[in-house]
Design an enzyme around this catalytic site. Structure first.
Site, mmCIF file in Angstrom:
data_model
loop_
_atom_site.group_PDB
_atom_site.id
_atom_site.type_symbol
_atom_site.label_atom_id
_atom_site.label_comp_id
_atom_site.label_asym_id
_atom_site.label_seq_id
_atom_site.Cartn_x
_atom_site.Cartn_y
_atom_site.Cartn_z
ATOM 1 N N THR A 1 82.168 5.942 16.671
ATOM 2 C CA THR A 1 81.921 5.502 15.307
ATOM 3 C C THR A 1 80.490 5.901 14.944
ATOM 4 O O THR A 1 79.579 5.854 15.775
ATOM 5 C CB THR A 1 82.210 3.990 15.097
ATOM 6 O OG1 THR A 1 82.273 3.724 13.697
ATOM 7 C CG2 THR A 1 81.149 3.103 15.722
ATOM 8 N N CYS B 1 76.269 -3.343 11.130
ATOM 9 C CA CYS B 1 77.600 -3.469 11.717
ATOM 10 C C CYS B 1 77.483 -3.442 13.241
ATOM 11 O O CYS B 1 76.516 -2.918 13.789
ATOM 12 C CB CYS B 1 78.506 -2.326 11.275
ATOM 13 S SG CYS B 1 78.852 -2.316 9.498
ATOM 14 N N HIS C 1 84.701 -1.509 14.524
ATOM 15 C CA HIS C 1 83.477 -1.378 13.716
ATOM 16 C C HIS C 1 83.421 -2.606 12.802
ATOM 17 O O HIS C 1 83.998 -2.635 11.720
ATOM 18 C CB HIS C 1 83.566 -0.077 12.902
ATOM 19 C CG HIS C 1 82.336 0.276 12.125
ATOM 20 N ND1 HIS C 1 81.814 1.547 12.112
ATOM 21 C CD2 HIS C 1 81.537 -0.444 11.307
ATOM 22 C CE1 HIS C 1 80.738 1.583 11.334
ATOM 23 N NE2 HIS C 1 80.560 0.384 10.819
#
Lengths: 162, 202
Positions: A24, A30, A47
């Protein structure tokens, strides 16, 4: 050797088996939750963008939330042969990206995301092997389902493996 | 709350007036010509908010302010790292190419640009609509675009999968063209008051 990276978008999650990798890009506040069952080489990544879904009525992307995303990840890994009792975790992200000159105006949802992810993991008894959380840098992460190695890349800081 | 295509047009037009005022302020500050694109207002996914501005891992400097008052919104100015360095050189009177990191001085300059442009933008809209709009202190981030935009969305409570994004490009035309993005994210629920003030039926 098969070197395929499965990309996990914002507020999404995915699971895979060796030899694939999960990646990711650009984690800020995040949190990238990476789970691994070493016995069957099954890996999962989420995520996570927000700590808690309970104040939202329609969670169309459950992996956006720590409290919904972690259970989904564990469930889907179990479908690939993993067992929650064997699963271990690595975490990255949860940074504080924005700074102000006003000390009373602090934006730090990253810290809350990390706390919520840890609470969700402890609900399954999942141990955290290593983590690279907090700070003020964005992180791109790649998780190798063959080894459980998590590579973390930041701007101007190169790559490290945890 | 549903937003009709007619209402999106109105938002683009209001955005245009505000952005025109902000671009004038920047042109005055830099003493040079600034071109702006026509603002685009539409609902986009989280991923699209990034794609519209640039690539996920590109290095950017972002100044963001929260707007409170009759309309609630978030304003973001996003500069390429190189573009931000050049602006800091220009505004601090340093030779071009001097700035290579954003230090305390650079942060202050970047935040002040955000303050000035947001003030001009909100001033024009306030005058047009009679609404009270108050900006917060500026916040600054310098990192990957993909790490910054979702963080702003999460920090300021954009929890839906779609975000209403009004965006325009500012271009400096001295030497190599430098593009920066101005992004306005209105909280959709707070727009009802705006449409009412303009005499539009709900």
């Amino acid at each position: 050797m098969v070197l395929i990276e499965i990309h996990i978008g914002i507020a999404e999650y995915g699971v895979t088996k060796a030899p694939y990798k999960l990646a990711t890009l650009g984690l800020g506040s995040c949190v990238g939750v990476c789970l691994f069952d070493r016995t069957v080489l099954v890996a999962g990544m989420a995520h996570i963008m927000l700590p808690d879904s309970t104040s939202f009525k329609a969670a169309t992307k459950p992996a956006k939330f720590a409290d919904l995303g972690v259970p989904l990840l564990v469930r889907d890994m179990e479908r690939l042969g993993a067992r929650a009792s064997r699963v271990q975790a690595k975490l990255a992200g949860g940074a504080q990206m924005f700074m102000s000159n006003d000390k009373s105006s602090v934006l730090n949802i990253g810290q809350r995301n990390v706390g919520a992810v840890k609470a969700a993991l402890s609900g399954f008894g999942i141990r955290i092997l290593s983590e690279d959380v907090g700070g003020s840098v964005g992180r791109t992460i790649i998780f190798d389902s063959r080894t459980g190695e998590l590579s973390i890349r930041s701007l101007g800081k190169g790559t490290k493996v945890i | 709350m549903q937003i009709s295509s007619q209402e999106l047009d109105v938002l683009q037009e209001i955005g245009n007036i505000g952005v025109g005022n902000a671009a004038t302020a920047l042109a005055n500050l830099l003493q040079e010509k600034i071109d702006i694109s026509v603002p685009q207002a539409r609902f986009v996914s989280l991923e699209e908010t990034i794609g519209i501005v640039g690539s996920i891992e590109s290095a950017v400097v972002c100044v963001t302010l929260r707007v409170e008052g009759d309309i609630k919104a978030t304003v973001l100015f996003i500069f390429s790292e190189e573009g931000a360095f050049q602006l800091i050189d220009l505004l601090t009177g340093m030779d071009p190419g001097s700035t290579a990191v954003i230090d305390e001085m650079g942060r202050s300059v970047a935040m002040e640009i955000g303050n000035i442009l947001t003030g001009s933008f909100l001033g024009a809209i306030g005058e047009l609509t009679g609404m009270r709009l108050t900006p917060s202190v500026p916040y600054l981030a310098h990192d990957m675009l993909g790490a910054i935009l979702p963080t702003a969305l999460a920090e300021f409570g954009y929890n839906d999968d779609q975000v209403l994004m009004i965006q325009t490009t500012f271009t400096r035309n001295t030497g190599d063209a430098i593009h920066s993005k101005f992004v306005l994210l209105p909280d959709v629920m707070s727009l009802k008051q705006l449409f009412l003030s303009l005499g539009m039926e709900q």
